[in-house]
Design a protein around this motif. Structure first.
Motif, PDB file in Angstrom:
ATOM      1  N   THR A  76       0.821  -1.215   0.000  1.00 45.14           N
ATOM      2  CA  THR A  76       0.000   0.000   0.000  1.00 45.14           C
ATOM      3  C   THR A  76       0.853   1.263   0.000  1.00 45.14           C
ATOM      4  O   THR A  76       0.319   2.365  -0.042  1.00 45.14           O
ATOM      5  CB  THR A  76      -0.940   0.029   1.225  1.00 45.14           C
ATOM      6  N   ARG A  77       2.184   1.093   0.052  1.00 44.56           N
ATOM      7  CA  ARG A  77       3.079   2.243  -0.081  1.00 44.56           C
ATOM      8  C   ARG A  77       3.315   2.513  -1.564  1.00 44.56           C
ATOM      9  O   ARG A  77       3.125   1.638  -2.415  1.00 44.56           O
ATOM     10  CB  ARG A  77       4.420   1.978   0.601  1.00 44.56           C
ATOM     11  N   HIS A  78       3.755   3.700  -1.853  1.00 40.74           N
ATOM     12  CA  HIS A  78       3.960   4.098  -3.259  1.00 40.74           C
ATOM     13  C   HIS A  78       4.950   3.176  -3.967  1.00 40.74           C
ATOM     14  O   HIS A  78       4.736   2.799  -5.122  1.00 40.74           O
ATOM     15  CB  HIS A  78       4.470   5.550  -3.317  1.00 40.74           C
ATOM     16  N   ALA A  79       6.004   2.771  -3.266  1.00 38.77           N
ATOM     17  CA  ALA A  79       7.040   1.961  -3.908  1.00 38.77           C
ATOM     18  C   ALA A  79       6.604   0.525  -4.162  1.00 38.77           C
ATOM     19  O   ALA A  79       7.194  -0.164  -5.003  1.00 38.77           O
ATOM     20  CB  ALA A  79       8.305   1.965  -3.045  1.00 38.77           C
ATOM     21  N   GLY A  80       5.574   0.057  -3.459  1.00 38.29           N
ATOM     22  CA  GLY A  80       5.196  -1.345  -3.595  1.00 38.29           C
ATOM     23  C   GLY A  80       3.840  -1.598  -4.203  1.00 38.29           C
ATOM     24  O   GLY A  80       3.403  -2.751  -4.277  1.00 38.29           O
ATOM     25  N   ARG A  81       3.160  -0.554  -4.651  1.00 35.47           N
ATOM     26  CA  ARG A  81       1.799  -0.735  -5.157  1.00 35.47           C
ATOM     27  C   ARG A  81       1.724  -1.628  -6.385  1.00 35.47           C
ATOM     28  O   ARG A  81       0.752  -2.338  -6.602  1.00 35.47           O
ATOM     29  CB  ARG A  81       1.183   0.636  -5.467  1.00 35.47           C
ATOM     30  N   PHE A  83       3.222  -4.257  -6.888  1.00 36.83           N
ATOM     31  CA  PHE A  83       3.323  -5.672  -6.521  1.00 36.83           C
ATOM     32  C   PHE A  83       2.077  -6.173  -5.787  1.00 36.83           C
ATOM     33  O   PHE A  83       2.021  -7.326  -5.382  1.00 36.83           O
ATOM     34  CB  PHE A  83       4.541  -5.896  -5.615  1.00 36.83           C
ATOM     35  N   ARG A  84       1.086  -5.303  -5.613  1.00 36.69           N
ATOM     36  CA  ARG A  84      -0.082  -5.682  -4.800  1.00 36.69           C
ATOM     37  C   ARG A  84      -0.817  -6.895  -5.364  1.00 36.69           C
ATOM     38  O   ARG A  84      -1.116  -7.847  -4.633  1.00 36.69           O
ATOM     39  CB  ARG A  84      -1.043  -4.491  -4.678  1.00 36.69           C
ATOM     40  N   SER A  85      -1.125  -6.872  -6.635  1.00 39.18           N
ATOM     41  CA  SER A  85      -1.870  -7.989  -7.225  1.00 39.18           C
ATOM     42  C   SER A  85      -1.061  -9.274  -7.159  1.00 39.18           C
ATOM     43  O   SER A  85      -1.619 -10.363  -6.924  1.00 39.18           O
ATOM     44  CB  SER A  85      -2.244  -7.677  -8.672  1.00 39.18           C
ATOM     45  N   LEU A  86       0.245  -9.191  -7.338  1.00 37.04           N
ATOM     46  CA  LEU A  86       1.098 -10.375  -7.267  1.00 37.04           C
ATOM     47  C   LEU A  86       1.093 -10.968  -5.858  1.00 37.04           C
ATOM     48  O   LEU A  86       0.952 -12.186  -5.680  1.00 37.04           O
ATOM     49  CB  LEU A  86       2.521 -10.014  -7.682  1.00 37.04           C
ATOM     50  N   VAL A  87       1.231 -10.099  -4.848  1.00 38.74           N
ATOM     51  CA  VAL A  87       1.237 -10.573  -3.460  1.00 38.74           C
ATOM     52  C   VAL A  87      -0.106 -11.208  -3.105  1.00 38.74           C
ATOM     53  O   VAL A  87      -0.160 -12.278  -2.484  1.00 38.74           O
ATOM     54  CB  VAL A  87       1.570  -9.410  -2.506  1.00 38.74           C
ATOM     55  N   GLU A  88      -1.197 -10.564  -3.497  1.00 37.07           N
ATOM     56  CA  GLU A  88      -2.524 -11.117  -3.207  1.00 37.07           C
ATOM     57  C   GLU A  88      -2.707 -12.485  -3.870  1.00 37.07           C
ATOM     58  O   GLU A  88      -3.271 -13.402  -3.276  1.00 37.07           O
ATOM     59  CB  GLU A  88      -3.608 -10.155  -3.678  1.00 37.07           C
ATOM     60  N   THR A  89      -2.223 -12.612  -5.095  1.00 37.12           N
ATOM     61  CA  THR A  89      -2.350 -13.886  -5.812  1.00 37.12           C
ATOM     62  C   THR A  89      -1.537 -14.987  -5.141  1.00 37.12           C
ATOM     63  O   THR A  89      -2.017 -16.108  -4.959  1.00 37.12           O
ATOM     64  CB  THR A  89      -1.888 -13.723  -7.273  1.00 37.12           C
ATOM     65  N   LEU A  90      -0.310 -14.661  -4.753  1.00 33.84           N
ATOM     66  CA  LEU A  90       0.548 -15.654  -4.114  1.00 33.84           C
ATOM     67  C   LEU A  90      -0.026 -16.110  -2.771  1.00 33.84           C
ATOM     68  O   LEU A  90      -0.036 -17.308  -2.464  1.00 33.84           O
ATOM     69  CB  LEU A  90       1.952 -15.085  -3.914  1.00 33.84           C
ATOM     70  N   VAL A  91      -0.510 -15.167  -1.972  1.00 34.39           N
ATOM     71  CA  VAL A  91      -1.063 -15.521  -0.664  1.00 34.39           C
ATOM     72  C   VAL A  91      -2.343 -16.328  -0.829  1.00 34.39           C
ATOM     73  O   VAL A  91      -2.573 -17.306  -0.112  1.00 34.39           O
ATOM     74  CB  VAL A  91      -1.305 -14.252   0.171  1.00 34.39           C
ATOM     75  N   ALA A  92      -3.191 -15.936  -1.775  1.00 38.13           N
ATOM     76  CA  ALA A  92      -4.420 -16.684  -2.033  1.00 38.13           C
ATOM     77  C   ALA A  92      -4.103 -18.094  -2.513  1.00 38.13           C
ATOM     78  O   ALA A  92      -4.774 -19.066  -2.130  1.00 38.13           O
ATOM     79  CB  ALA A  92      -5.279 -15.951  -3.055  1.00 38.13           C
ATOM     80  N   ALA A  93      -3.063 -18.224  -3.339  1.00 35.19           N
ATOM     81  CA  ALA A  93      -2.667 -19.548  -3.822  1.00 35.19           C
ATOM     82  C   ALA A  93      -2.187 -20.420  -2.671  1.00 35.19           C
ATOM     83  O   ALA A  93      -2.420 -21.632  -2.660  1.00 35.19           O
ATOM     84  CB  ALA A  93      -1.572 -19.411  -4.877  1.00 35.19           C
ATOM     85  N   GLY A  94      -1.519 -19.802  -1.686  1.00 36.00           N
ATOM     86  CA  GLY A  94      -1.055 -20.570  -0.538  1.00 36.00           C
ATOM     87  C   GLY A  94      -2.192 -21.186   0.241  1.00 36.00           C
ATOM     88  O   GLY A  94      -2.057 -22.288   0.799  1.00 36.00           O
TER      89      GLY A  94
END
Length: 239
Positions: A76-81, A83-94
């Motif tokens: 949710t920071r400017h530098a990481g926005r 990657f948000r969809s990627l992180v959500e996908t990886l965590v959901a896949a877990g």
């Protein structure tokens, strides 16, 4: 008198009383299940199993909170926005991997015991915490951020003094869901040699001993209810 009427207090007392009294409940289960030669689980102390269960859930949940909240803040920071969809996908896949499958993969690499169970619980508990963190931070009013910026707060100060405090009820709600899920899921950790309240359940299922299953399942369910009420009290305090 008001404290004595607190349902949470009586739930805790009931849970502790069952743990202590369970070793002396053999006549009761013998009457209910006269066909069983051993109607009471006696391989381990129920108190020790409960402590091991709580420790396993507590440690894995702590790791989930550190990783889930940290990842939620990062994306949710400017530098990481980006990657948000990627992180959500990886965590959901877990979480789509059944815990049993994770244990089956982890045991040959790590061995039997609590370690593979911690990995399974960590993967299974991340999604609610990440979603709660994202929802909480997204719900922070833009005006609150603007006011904090207007009084000269740095980005780190805005995060710790404005955004996280305002988002905390939603974050804790996600943690609550994660912990309750893992209290039930931790029972299967006994299939890989970890001592939990699921031990009587697993042994009972393999030996067709319904009494063992009831003893373990009753304590797991009551532990989940007590924990849920504790989180409800915490959310009420935060609100």
């Amino acid at each position: 008198m008001r404290r004595l009427a607190d349902p949470l207090l009586w739930l805790i007392v009931l849970f502790v009383a069952l743990l202590v009294a369970m070793p002396w409940s053999k006549p009761l289960f013998a009457a209910w299940f006269p066909q069983l030669e051993r109607p009471l689980y006696q391989q381990d102390s129920f108190v020790q199993l409960a402590l091991a269960h709580i420790s396993l859930v507590g440690f894995s949940s702590l790791l989930s909170v550190i990783i889930g909240v940290g990842a939620g803040v990062l994306v949710t920071r400017h530098a990481g926005r980006e990657f948000r969809s990627l992180v959500e996908t990886l965590v959901a896949a877990g979480q789509t991997f059944p815990p049993v499958a994770v244990l089956a993969i982890a045991v040959p690499v790590i061995g039997f015991g609590a370690e593979p169970a911690i990995i399974a619980l960590l993967l299974y508990g991340l999604l609610p915490i990440l979603q709660g963190t994202l929802a909480g931070l997204d719900a922070v009013p833009a005006s609150a951020r603007e006011i904090a910026e207007g009084v000269g707060m740095s980005a780190r100060q805005r995060l710790w003094k404005v955004e996280l405090p305002l988002a905390m009820p939603v974050i804790v709600a996600g943690i609550r869901t994660s912990v309750i899920i893992n209290i039930g899921t931790a029972a299967i950790a006994s299939t890989v040699g970890a001592k939990t309240l699921g031990s009587p359940v697993i042994i009972g299922l393999s030996g067709f001993n319904t009494a063992y299953v009831i003893q373990g399942a009753l304590l797991v369910a009551l532990l989940a209810i007590v924990t849920d009420r504790l989180f409800e009290r915490l959310l009420r305090y935060l609100a």
